[in-house]
Write a protein that holds these residues in place. Structure first.
Motif, mmCIF file in Angstrom:
data_model
loop_
_atom_site.group_PDB
_atom_site.id
_atom_site.type_symbol
_atom_site.label_atom_id
_atom_site.label_comp_id
_atom_site.label_asym_id
_atom_site.label_seq_id
_atom_site.Cartn_x
_atom_site.Cartn_y
_atom_site.Cartn_z
ATOM 1 N N GLU A 249 82.167 53.199 29.042
ATOM 2 C CA GLU A 249 80.822 52.779 29.462
ATOM 3 C C GLU A 249 80.434 51.457 28.806
ATOM 4 N N TRP A 250 80.749 51.321 27.523
ATOM 5 C CA TRP A 250 80.439 50.051 26.855
ATOM 6 C C TRP A 250 81.254 48.910 27.470
ATOM 7 N N THR A 251 82.524 49.163 27.718
ATOM 8 C CA THR A 251 83.370 48.129 28.325
ATOM 9 C C THR A 251 82.848 47.740 29.705
ATOM 10 N N ALA A 252 82.426 48.746 30.477
ATOM 11 C CA ALA A 252 81.891 48.466 31.810
ATOM 12 C C ALA A 252 80.645 47.594 31.721
ATOM 13 N N HIS A 253 79.782 47.889 30.751
ATOM 14 C CA HIS A 253 78.573 47.074 30.577
ATOM 15 C C HIS A 253 78.939 45.631 30.252
ATOM 16 N N LEU A 254 79.938 45.450 29.390
ATOM 17 C CA LEU A 254 80.370 44.100 29.033
ATOM 18 C C LEU A 254 80.986 43.388 30.232
ATOM 19 N N SER A 289 91.562 56.034 35.093
ATOM 20 C CA SER A 289 90.438 55.203 34.667
ATOM 21 C C SER A 289 90.901 54.060 33.775
ATOM 22 N N LEU A 290 91.819 54.355 32.846
ATOM 23 C CA LEU A 290 92.347 53.296 31.979
ATOM 24 C C LEU A 290 93.145 52.276 32.782
ATOM 25 N N ARG A 291 93.859 52.762 33.781
ATOM 26 C CA ARG A 291 94.599 51.846 34.659
ATOM 27 C C ARG A 291 93.634 50.938 35.413
ATOM 28 N N SER A 292 92.530 51.510 35.873
ATOM 29 C CA SER A 292 91.527 50.711 36.570
ATOM 30 C C SER A 292 90.905 49.678 35.643
ATOM 31 N N LEU A 293 90.678 50.066 34.393
ATOM 32 C CA LEU A 293 90.121 49.124 33.429
ATOM 33 C C LEU A 293 91.036 47.928 33.241
ATOM 34 N N LEU A 294 92.319 48.193 33.055
ATOM 35 C CA LEU A 294 93.266 47.097 32.882
ATOM 36 C C LEU A 294 93.362 46.256 34.157
ATOM 37 N N GLY A 295 93.330 46.923 35.312
ATOM 38 C CA GLY A 295 93.347 46.189 36.567
ATOM 39 C C GLY A 295 92.120 45.319 36.737
ATOM 40 N N MET A 296 90.979 45.792 36.257
ATOM 41 C CA MET A 296 89.755 45.001 36.352
ATOM 42 C C MET A 296 89.847 43.748 35.485
ATOM 43 N N LEU A 297 90.445 43.879 34.322
ATOM 44 C CA LEU A 297 90.636 42.699 33.471
ATOM 45 C C LEU A 297 91.554 41.688 34.153
ATOM 46 N N GLU A 298 92.575 42.181 34.831
ATOM 47 C CA GLU A 298 93.452 41.274 35.572
ATOM 48 C C GLU A 298 92.686 40.582 36.696
ATOM 49 N N THR A 299 91.843 41.341 37.380
ATOM 50 C CA THR A 299 91.058 40.763 38.464
ATOM 51 C C THR A 299 90.142 39.667 37.954
ATOM 52 N N MET A 300 89.507 39.886 36.807
ATOM 53 C CA MET A 300 88.641 38.857 36.228
ATOM 54 C C MET A 300 89.442 37.598 35.899
ATOM 55 N N LYS A 301 90.635 37.794 35.355
ATOM 56 C CA LYS A 301 91.478 36.642 35.021
ATOM 57 C C LYS A 301 91.880 35.884 36.285
ATOM 58 N N LEU A 302 92.199 36.627 37.345
ATOM 59 C CA LEU A 302 92.544 35.989 38.614
ATOM 60 C C LEU A 302 91.356 35.228 39.186
ATOM 61 N N ASP A 303 90.166 35.814 39.090
ATOM 62 C CA ASP A 303 88.969 35.135 39.592
ATOM 63 C C ASP A 303 88.758 33.811 38.866
ATOM 64 N N VAL A 304 88.934 33.830 37.553
ATOM 65 C CA VAL A 304 88.768 32.600 36.772
ATOM 66 C C VAL A 304 89.806 31.561 37.172
ATOM 67 N N ALA A 305 91.068 32.000 37.300
ATOM 68 C CA ALA A 305 92.139 31.058 37.659
ATOM 69 C C ALA A 305 91.903 30.449 39.033
ATOM 70 N N ASN A 306 91.517 31.269 40.003
ATOM 71 C CA ASN A 306 91.293 30.756 41.358
ATOM 72 C C ASN A 306 90.081 29.833 41.410
ATOM 73 N N HIS A 307 89.076 30.123 40.610
ATOM 74 C CA HIS A 307 87.930 29.220 40.523
ATOM 75 C C HIS A 307 88.352 27.863 39.964
ATOM 76 N N GLN A 308 89.215 27.890 38.962
ATOM 77 C CA GLN A 308 89.684 26.637 38.379
ATOM 78 C C GLN A 308 90.531 25.844 39.368
ATOM 79 N N ILE A 309 91.357 26.540 40.156
ATOM 80 C CA ILE A 309 92.155 25.844 41.169
ATOM 81 C C ILE A 309 91.251 25.166 42.186
ATOM 82 N N ARG A 310 90.212 25.881 42.635
ATOM 83 C CA ARG A 310 89.297 25.278 43.612
ATOM 84 C C ARG A 310 88.599 24.063 43.038
#
Length: 678
Positions: A249-254, A289-310
């Motif tokens: 829950e704390w991680t989700a809030h962050l 749930s832990l797998r989803s958490l790690l996948g969400m961190l990957e998604t955030m990293k991908l979002d940042v990378a794609n934003h930088q490419i644009r």
């Protein structure tokens, strides 16, 4: 959660220390130092695990025993404990399921599929120094990162990922057995078993800790250190007081504070699964749930990378010729090149020799004449099956695009062969009138539908489907002639043999005819954009993607568009091909002409590192060559990329003042081997 350990606790410190005292403390210390006794370790009189009586005695020395053997014995005993425990669970009455978890516990990787190291290839520095990305960005309007689940490597990655998460589930089951009802164990005291059981969970927490800190601002790092103190978490798990729900829950809030709002639903689902898993003590749901958490961190990293490419895309495109010229020259001078310059020069000499009768240098611009010869050679190589016309390895960054172009040209050639047979059949049936475009489109759509997803897989695909293709040609020829088709084995066999013979015997002549139509369009396009900057080439020659199309995965090889093959007319296809070929030709010539083709010296020298690039648009910032051969910092002007942040510009400047590394597994395989998006 109150942290009782320093915030700088490293992942390696997350494991519980070996005991140094107690009934079997001496034995444990010796095991830690790599030696022990190969004899019975007994204490007070009692009953062994197999039910036999045991009597107190001293350690009896026989021979030294390696640490690896002790670890193997402990690991196998842990597997036995796991199998016994799972057998008591109604969910695992099936022995095959128990063995699947046990096998994963034995052999799966100890680190999760997504780590800070694997995601580091999405960092801005690695993006900017990735030569293949720097080149590919010129040819794709939707170029972006996404995980690779395609092909053999993607499938292997998925299998390894599944094995890891099964092993994590097995480990959590083992914790339940060890920490809440320790069975009778051999060799050493329970804490040593606890340490060996903790193969993956501490590393998972450490990975989440590292990746999360790399994604959030510095002001949140202390919060991450406090809530994701790995040693503290493992001690809480051992004592059965770790509140995983509160942690998630704390991680989700962050995460919600820093990720896009569109991800909130996924984050809420992750929390919901953890609550459900914790309430039911369902290890599979907790792991999910832990797998989803790690996948969400990957998604955030991908979002940042794609934003930088644009944000950096315009700047990267505009600097293509300058960057790649210095990149390749530096490697050639330092003998680290991936290309054979001598072979490229020989290839170019052969082009000049073969095409010298086509150009009269005395009456034409020599530079344009050389570019026309180069364009002719590239177009011919795409239309020919002659290995002597293969392009040199200076084209290695365009290999996927050239392969896709060659396959499309082969498809067009085979279609023309099919249409030739169609004309022959309809005339044999007495139809000599003009074939309307609707009839041509109908035939083209039918043939493409027969091939389906096999469009773009080369000549063998047409041969493999010759029976179906010949049947459709036969049917439509009878239809346009107004005659009912007669279907019998002899007729269909002869029609199929006729088509296969045409594929074999007339491909070269049809390819030459197609080249004769395509080449003038390529030369016209090259001449039209001769002075265009890389950005102007990109804007004029790169097709706009279809609505709702999926952004290209880096580096997904280009493939033939079945929809385009079915619905575009041959002329539209040729126009598209000519633009794509011209784009490759113009960029390649500007980068490699003075390096590998038209220069007089056998190999480039250090002095050539300061050779200015070909004339570009006036809006392009011109870097200045330094004495070391690298470009000085490139300062972008506002019109080029107004949305580029100061941090990103500094990253670009930094990468241009150092020796850019060779492209690693990231763009070519590392990013492509990212795990599946949640």
């Amino acid at each position: 959660m109150n942290a009782q350990t320093p915030a700088s606790t490293r992942a390696a410190d997350a494991f519980l220390p070996l005991p140094t005292s107690g009934v079997d403390g001496t034995q444990a210390c010796k095991a830690a130092n790599g030696s022990t006794w190969d004899g019975a370790i007994v204490s007070a009189e009692g009953v062994t695990r197999d039910g036999s009586r045991r009597v107190a005695c001293h350690h009896q020395y026989t021979r030294p025993r390696s640490l690896s053997l002790i670890e193997r014995d402990i690991s196998e005993e842990l597997v036995d404990v796991l199998m016994d425990y799972l057998q008591e669970d109604s969910e695992f009455k099936d022995k095959a399921r128990r063995e699947e978890l046990a096998d994963a516990f034995r052999h799966a990787a100890e680190f999760p599929p997504i780590t800070k190291q694997s995601l580091s290839e999405l960092d801005i520095q690695n993006i900017i120094s990735n030569i293949k990305l720097r080149h590919d960005v010129n040819f794709d309007r939707d170029l972006s990162f996404r995980p690779n689940t395609e092909g053999p490597k993607g499938q292997q990655k998925n299998l390894q990922s599944q094995s890891y998460w099964l092993a994590l589930q097995a480990e959590l089951h083992l914790y339940t057995r060890l920490f809440r009802g320790t069975p009778t164990l051999r060799h050493v005291e329970p804490s040593v078993y606890f340490q060996h059981a903790q193969k993956r969970v501490p590393k998972l927490f450490a990975t989440i800790h590292e990746v999360l800190k790399s994604l959030v601002p510095d002001r949140d790092h202390d919060r991450v250190d406090e809530h994701l103190d790995v040693r503290m978490l493992m001690q809480e798990i051992e004592r059965g007081v770790c509140d995983m729900v509160a942690l998630v829950e704390w991680t989700a809030h962050l995460l919600k504070e820093h990720c896009a709002p569109m991800r909130d639903g996924f984050v809420d689902g992750m929390v919901s699964r953890m609550r459900k898993g914790a309430a039911n003590q369902d290890m599979a749901t907790i792991v999910d749930s832990l797998r989803s958490l790690l996948g969400m961190l990957e998604t955030m990293k991908l979002d940042v990378a794609n934003h930088q490419i644009r944000n950096l895309k315009t700047l990267l495109i505009e600097d293509t010729v300058n960057y790649e010229s210095h990149y390749h020259l530096d490697r050639i001078v330092n003998q680290r090149a991936k290309v054979n310059v001598d072979a490229a020069q020989k290839w170019w000499a052969g082009v000049v020799r073969d095409l010298q009768l086509h150009h009269t240098s005395a009456t034409r611009d020599i530079a344009r004449a050389k570019l026309e010869s180069f364009s002719h050679a590239v177009t011919s190589s795409l239309s020919s099956r002659n290995s002597q016309q293969e392009l040199p390895d200076t084209f290695y960054l365009d290999s996927d695009r050239l392969r896709a172009l060659r396959l499309e040209i082969e498809d067009l050639t085979h279609f023309e062969i099919c249409f030739t047979m169609f004309n022959q059949l309809r005339k044999d049936l007495g139809h000599y009138g003009t074939v309307l475009n609707d009839s041509k489109s109908r035939l083209r759509s039918s043939l493409a539908a027969i091939l389906g997803e096999n469009v773009g897989h080369g000549s063998q695909t047409w041969m493999n489907n010759s029976e179906s293709l010949s049947l459709e040609i036969y049917r439509q020829a009878h239809a346009i002639a107004g005659r009912p088709p007669t279907f019998n084995h002899c007729v269909l066999h002869n029609t199929n043999e006729c088509l296969r013979t045409l594929f074999y015997s007339t491909f070269s002549s049809h390819a030459v005819t197609l080249e004769a139509v395509l080449l003038p369009q390529v030369l016209t396009c090259v001449s039209k954009h001769y002075n265009g900057s890389p950005t102007e080439l990109y804007n004029s020659l790169v097709a706009t993607p279809l609505p709702n199309s999926t952004p290209s995965f880096i580096p997904l090889p280009p493939t033939v568009d079945t929809f385009s093959f079915c619905n575009n007319t041959p002329q539209e296809r040729l126009t598209d091909l000519s633009k794509r070929i011209s784009h490759i030709v113009l960029l390649h010539w500007r980068i490699w002409a003075n390096i590998a083709y038209v220069q007089n010296d056998a190999a480039p020298t250090n002095a050539q590192l300061s050779t200015p690039p070909p004339p570009q648009s006036s809006t392009r910032p011109h870097p200045v060559a330094t004495s070391s051969g690298h470009t000085a910092p490139l300062t972008p002007t506002a019109p080029i990329c107004p949305s580029v942040s100061e941090h990103e510009v500094q990253a670009v400047d930094m990468m241009k003042t150092v020796d850019p590394p060779d492209p690693g597994s990231g763009y070519e395989s590392g990013v492509s081997e990212e795990t599946r998006l949640p």
